[in-house]
Design a protein around this motif. Structure first.
Motif: not given
Length: 247
Positions: A68-76, A205-213
């Motif tokens: 899928x054509x995504x430029x940026x992913x932000x996960x929960x 588990x600690x709730x963390x939102x990692x993000x990456x290009x």
């Protein structure tokens, strides 16, 4: 001498105008209100168009892995970002832990405050709305917390699972479920619900939102937008919506 100048002018007029980049973002559903606001503010001062697709982090991660054509992913959750990193679908050099959140029990309107341990009695014969407990981060955190607190076996049969945390929130807001487990930021975003109790931080588990290009990103503005998310005005927007900014 005038002919070359005229020709140059005609060429300039015929050349296509520079076009703004489109930044395509795949983001966890719980980010919708905050990220929509931030994207609107970004577009006020940039020529780029920001297009955001919201869903459960597991669904988005799988879509990215499938091309899928995504430029940026932000996960929960870190685990789904780990998955796309292991499959080579993000640029690990751009990865950062962007946000934190809390896990809460919510009810319709302005419910009386209670303890998480009171959940079975509070629930009665009603349904407990949760995001998919085996794949969506909010559902996974919720199941982990209930299990650790000795409550999962008591309420498992009453759990109404939804595709993502915002869908679970809607079940409570519309009265289809008296209680639900969502993020603290979801409770802020939905005026139709109130917080009944907050789960202890050590229950999940600690709730963390990692993000990456992503590796497929075709605009340098994706990295610029990511960097802006830990700065003003984005930082204030996230905090006003119940998130903590960790970067």
């Amino acid at each position: 001498m005038r002919l070359p100048l005229v020709a140059a002018a005609l060429i300039a007029l015929a050349a296509p105008a520079a076009h703004a980049d489109e930044i395509t973002i795949f983001a966890a559903a719980s980010l919708k209100d905050a990220l929509d606001d931030i994207a609107a503010k970004w577009q006020e001062s940039h020529d780029d168009t920001v297009v955001i697709s919201y869903a459960g982090s597991s669904q988005l991660a799988k879509q990215i892995q499938e091309g899928a054509p995504a430029d940026l992913f932000i996960s929960a959750s870190s685990s789904w970002m780990d998955a796309v990193q292991e499959s080579g679908d993000i640029d690990p050099a751009t990865r950062k832990d962007l946000l934190g959140n809390t896990l809460v029990l919510v009810g319709t309107g302005k419910p009386a405050e209670a303890q998480v341990a009171d959940l079975p009695a509070l629930l009665g014969d009603g349904k407990l709305a949760m995001a998919l407990v085996d794949s969506v981060p909010a559902g996974q955190y919720g199941k982990e917390a209930l299990t650790k607190l000795g409550l999962w076996d008591k309420v498992e049969g009453q759990v109404a699972q939804a595709d993502n945390v915002r869908a679970a929130l809607k079940l409570v807001a519309t009265g289809e479920a008296p209680l639900g487990i969502v993020y603290g930021s979801d409770a802020v975003a939905e005026p139709g619900v109130g917080v009944v109790a907050t789960f202890p931080e050590d229950s999940h588990e600690k709730i963390t939102y990692p993000a990456a290009v992503t590796k497929a990103a075709d605009t340098p503005q994706a990295a610029a937008f990511l960097d802006s998310l830990s700065q003003e005005p984005a930082k204030s927007v996230f905090e006003s919506q119940g998130f903590t900014v960790t970067q």
